[in-house]
Write an enzyme that holds these catalytic residues in place. Structure first.
Site, PDB file in Angstrom:
ATOM      1  N   PRO A  76      -1.755  -6.615  -2.795  1.00  0.00           N
ATOM      2  CA  PRO A  76      -3.196  -7.090  -2.014  1.00  0.00           C
ATOM      3  C   PRO A  76      -4.198  -5.977  -2.570  1.00  0.00           C
ATOM      4  O   PRO A  76      -3.826  -4.752  -2.422  1.00  0.00           O
ATOM      5  CB  PRO A  76      -2.692  -6.716  -0.645  1.00  0.00           C
ATOM      6  CG  PRO A  76      -1.496  -6.022  -0.375  1.00  0.00           C
ATOM      7  CD  PRO A  76      -0.837  -6.372  -1.898  1.00  0.00           C
ATOM      8  N   MET A  77      -5.216  -6.462  -2.855  1.00  0.00           N
ATOM      9  CA  MET A  77      -6.337  -5.381  -3.403  1.00  0.00           C
ATOM     10  C   MET A  77      -7.623  -5.608  -2.862  1.00  0.00           C
ATOM     11  O   MET A  77      -8.080  -6.885  -3.177  1.00  0.00           O
ATOM     12  CB  MET A  77      -6.242  -5.439  -4.796  1.00  0.00           C
ATOM     13  CG  MET A  77      -5.159  -4.755  -5.490  1.00  0.00           C
ATOM     14  SD  MET A  77      -5.276  -4.987  -7.380  1.00  0.00           S
ATOM     15  CE  MET A  77      -4.594  -6.691  -7.520  1.00  0.00           C
ATOM     16  N   MET A  78      -8.235  -4.773  -2.266  1.00  0.00           N
ATOM     17  CA  MET A  78      -9.444  -4.930  -1.526  1.00  0.00           C
ATOM     18  C   MET A  78     -10.492  -5.482  -2.304  1.00  0.00           C
ATOM     19  O   MET A  78     -10.922  -4.986  -3.615  1.00  0.00           O
ATOM     20  CB  MET A  78      -9.967  -3.826  -0.732  1.00  0.00           C
ATOM     21  CG  MET A  78      -9.219  -3.384   0.502  1.00  0.00           C
ATOM     22  SD  MET A  78      -9.186  -4.714   1.692  1.00  0.00           S
ATOM     23  CE  MET A  78     -11.112  -4.792   2.240  1.00  0.00           C
ATOM     24  N   GLN A 131      -2.166 -10.254   4.580  1.00  0.00           N
ATOM     25  CA  GLN A 131      -2.087  -8.863   4.899  1.00  0.00           C
ATOM     26  C   GLN A 131      -3.130  -8.768   5.779  1.00  0.00           C
ATOM     27  O   GLN A 131      -4.245  -8.796   5.650  1.00  0.00           O
ATOM     28  CB  GLN A 131      -2.104  -8.025   3.761  1.00  0.00           C
ATOM     29  CG  GLN A 131      -2.092  -6.270   3.974  1.00  0.00           C
ATOM     30  CD  GLN A 131      -2.052  -5.517   3.015  1.00  0.00           C
ATOM     31  OE1 GLN A 131      -3.203  -5.283   2.806  1.00  0.00           O
ATOM     32  NE2 GLN A 131      -0.753  -4.920   2.475  1.00  0.00           N
ATOM     33  N   CYS A 161      -2.763   1.807   3.216  1.00  0.00           N
ATOM     34  CA  CYS A 161      -4.151   2.081   2.339  1.00  0.00           C
ATOM     35  C   CYS A 161      -4.738   3.501   2.542  1.00  0.00           C
ATOM     36  O   CYS A 161      -4.633   3.799   3.901  1.00  0.00           O
ATOM     37  CB  CYS A 161      -5.145   0.944   2.948  1.00  0.00           C
ATOM     38  SG  CYS A 161      -6.868   1.236   2.358  1.00  0.00           S
ATOM     39  N   HIS A 234       5.135   1.494  -2.027  1.00  0.00           N
ATOM     40  CA  HIS A 234       4.554   1.989  -2.903  1.00  0.00           C
ATOM     41  C   HIS A 234       5.068   3.541  -3.389  1.00  0.00           C
ATOM     42  O   HIS A 234       4.956   4.222  -2.304  1.00  0.00           O
ATOM     43  CB  HIS A 234       3.051   2.167  -2.572  1.00  0.00           C
ATOM     44  CG  HIS A 234       2.182   2.411  -3.844  1.00  0.00           C
ATOM     45  ND1 HIS A 234       0.916   2.222  -3.844  1.00  0.00           N
ATOM     46  CD2 HIS A 234       2.292   3.541  -4.716  1.00  0.00           C
ATOM     47  CE1 HIS A 234       0.145   3.011  -4.837  1.00  0.00           C
ATOM     48  NE2 HIS A 234       1.324   3.381  -5.455  1.00  0.00           N
ATOM     49  N   GLY A 276       2.728   1.783 -10.553  1.00  0.00           N
ATOM     50  CA  GLY A 276       2.988   2.265 -11.973  1.00  0.00           C
ATOM     51  C   GLY A 276       3.551   1.404 -12.733  1.00  0.00           C
ATOM     52  O   GLY A 276       4.027   1.604 -13.772  1.00  0.00           O
ATOM     53  N   GLY A 297      -0.039  -4.471  -9.255  1.00  0.00           N
ATOM     54  CA  GLY A 297      -1.340  -4.392  -8.822  1.00  0.00           C
ATOM     55  C   GLY A 297      -2.491  -4.665  -9.923  1.00  0.00           C
ATOM     56  O   GLY A 297      -2.644  -5.428 -10.329  1.00  0.00           O
ATOM     57  N   ARG A 298      -3.167  -3.413 -10.280  1.00  0.00           N
ATOM     58  CA  ARG A 298      -4.275  -3.499 -10.881  1.00  0.00           C
ATOM     59  C   ARG A 298      -4.137  -4.311 -12.392  1.00  0.00           C
ATOM     60  O   ARG A 298      -5.088  -5.026 -12.901  1.00  0.00           O
ATOM     61  CB  ARG A 298      -4.818  -2.145 -11.302  1.00  0.00           C
ATOM     62  CG  ARG A 298      -6.087  -1.532 -10.403  1.00  0.00           C
ATOM     63  CD  ARG A 298      -5.549  -1.611  -8.978  1.00  0.00           C
ATOM     64  NE  ARG A 298      -6.669  -1.225  -8.025  1.00  0.00           N
ATOM     65  CZ  ARG A 298      -6.692  -1.339  -6.779  1.00  0.00           C
ATOM     66  NH1 ARG A 298      -5.563  -1.561  -6.174  1.00  0.00           N
ATOM     67  NH2 ARG A 298      -7.844  -1.484  -5.832  1.00  0.00           N
TER      68      ARG A 298
END
Length: 356
Positions: A76-78, A131, A161, A234, A276, A297-298
């Site tokens: 989940p990424m804002m 989430q 977060c 994480h 990572g 993630g990213r």
């Protein structure tokens, strides 16, 4: 804090990032090892048994639907993992588990007349996890109830977060790790108001509260006080001294040994590793080391095609669909044409559909 004298870090463990294949190399033959989460003792063997191979390809039932296990999930990424991103991600990978952006419980409660804008998603996005974030039990309960109508496959509470807006002024996110009793209560409230599984996403610690024993205390209390059996870890601690969320993904060192020690010390729980990991080779390396699941993630946003295009075949063992980038664009164009301006006031617009 409860003491865990029998818990210790795995001193002989070789972190998987030290043995991963170089990214420039071709994807190796299918790597399908998966440890049974109810196994009494964990081993960090790279040998996959026939039963483990069977577990990967056995679909699991959630909410009346059957999906493959969450070996691979997108974090989940804002402002990133909105419904538009999830649509294109699902076009590329049919089996990756997708998470929404974090939605504050208060937003869901106060936007009851406009919930589709925040909670609606195309049925093709299953399996999908909602989430939520918050620190008010009443609002968390109401938000869960309101979300039920949308048919999410799991509900996850954000305890990771580190942004000042969330963990500072909002007093939730990773700050909740300092109050495991409350998190246990919140997870019980969520579970009592939904029929789908619940989970927690957290860090390995906060500021100076970063010992393995303190992490065990958090996991033990939350899982003892609630039906929570799944934790997304994480593998960095969070620093709440004013550094940015981006720096919190870079400055605190990764401590994968904490994650693998949890596998050993909590054999009845399921843990997904995060932090990572940015390519499918590294995902499979973590699964070989015994990870129950891997969250990316990213990289899944910045390198959408190169990260997700191989998930179904290399992680889940599904034959390659022959999908090309041109076909992805063609399918996404159909979606975009259908949703442009559906919320009124020209929202969503072209910029929102093609951001990034």
């Amino acid at each position: 804090m409860m003491k865990f004298p029998g818990y210790s870090l795995i001193s002989s463990f070789t972190p998987f990032h030290c043995i991963i294949l170089k990214k420039q190399r071709r994807l190796s033959a299918l790597d399908l090892s998966f440890n049974n989460p109810t196994k009494s003792r964990r081993t960090l063997s790279v040998c996959a048994t026939k039963q483990q191979l069977h577990n990967i390809n056995t679909q699991i039932e959630m909410g009346g639907q059957q999906y493959r296990p969450p070996l691979f999930s997108v974090a989940p990424m804002m402002e990133w993992t909105d419904t538009h991103y999830r649509t294109v991600a699902r076009i590329i990978s049919k089996h990756a588990w997708l998470y929404t952006e974090m939605l504050a419980a208060e937003t869901i409660v106060y936007q009851q007349e406009n919930l589709d804008r925040f909670l609606a998603f195309p049925s093709e996005q299953h399996p999908i996890v909602l989430q939520i974030g918050g620190n008010n039990l009443d609002n968390i309960a109401k938000a869960t109830q309101l979300a039920n109508a949308y048919g999410y496959d799991e509900i996850n509470l954000n305890c990771g977060c580190p942004s000042a807006k969330v963990a500072g002024h909002g007093c939730f996110g990773v700050r909740l790790m300092l109050d495991p009793k409350f998190v246990g209560e919140a997870m019980s409230v969520i579970a009592a108001n939904t029929d789908v599984p619940v989970s927690v996403k957290c860090r390995i610690g906060v500021d100076d509260h970063d010992s393995y024993n303190e992490l065990c205390d958090f996991i033990y209390k939350v899982s003892s006080l609630s039906p929570t059996k799944h934790f997304v870890i994480h593998s960095r601690k969070a620093l709440l001294n004013g550094i940015s969320p981006a720096d919190n993904r870079r400055i605190p060192p990764l401590k994968y040994e904490y994650y693998y020690a949890l596998l050993r010390d909590f054999p009845d729980l399921r843990f997904t590793i995060n932090g990572g990991i940015d390519c499918v080779d590294e995902v499979n390396a973590a699964l070989r080391e015994g990870a129950h699941g891997v969250m990316v993630g990213r990289a899944a946003f910045n390198n959408l095609w190169s990260t997700l295009a191989h998930v179904d075949s290399a992680v889940y063992g599904v034959p390659n669909s022959g999908l090309t980038r041109r076909k992805v664009l063609e399918q996404y164009q159909v979606y975009g044409d259908a949703v442009l301006g559906t919320y009124g006031n020209n929202r969503p617009n072209i910029r929102e559909l093609i951001k990034g």
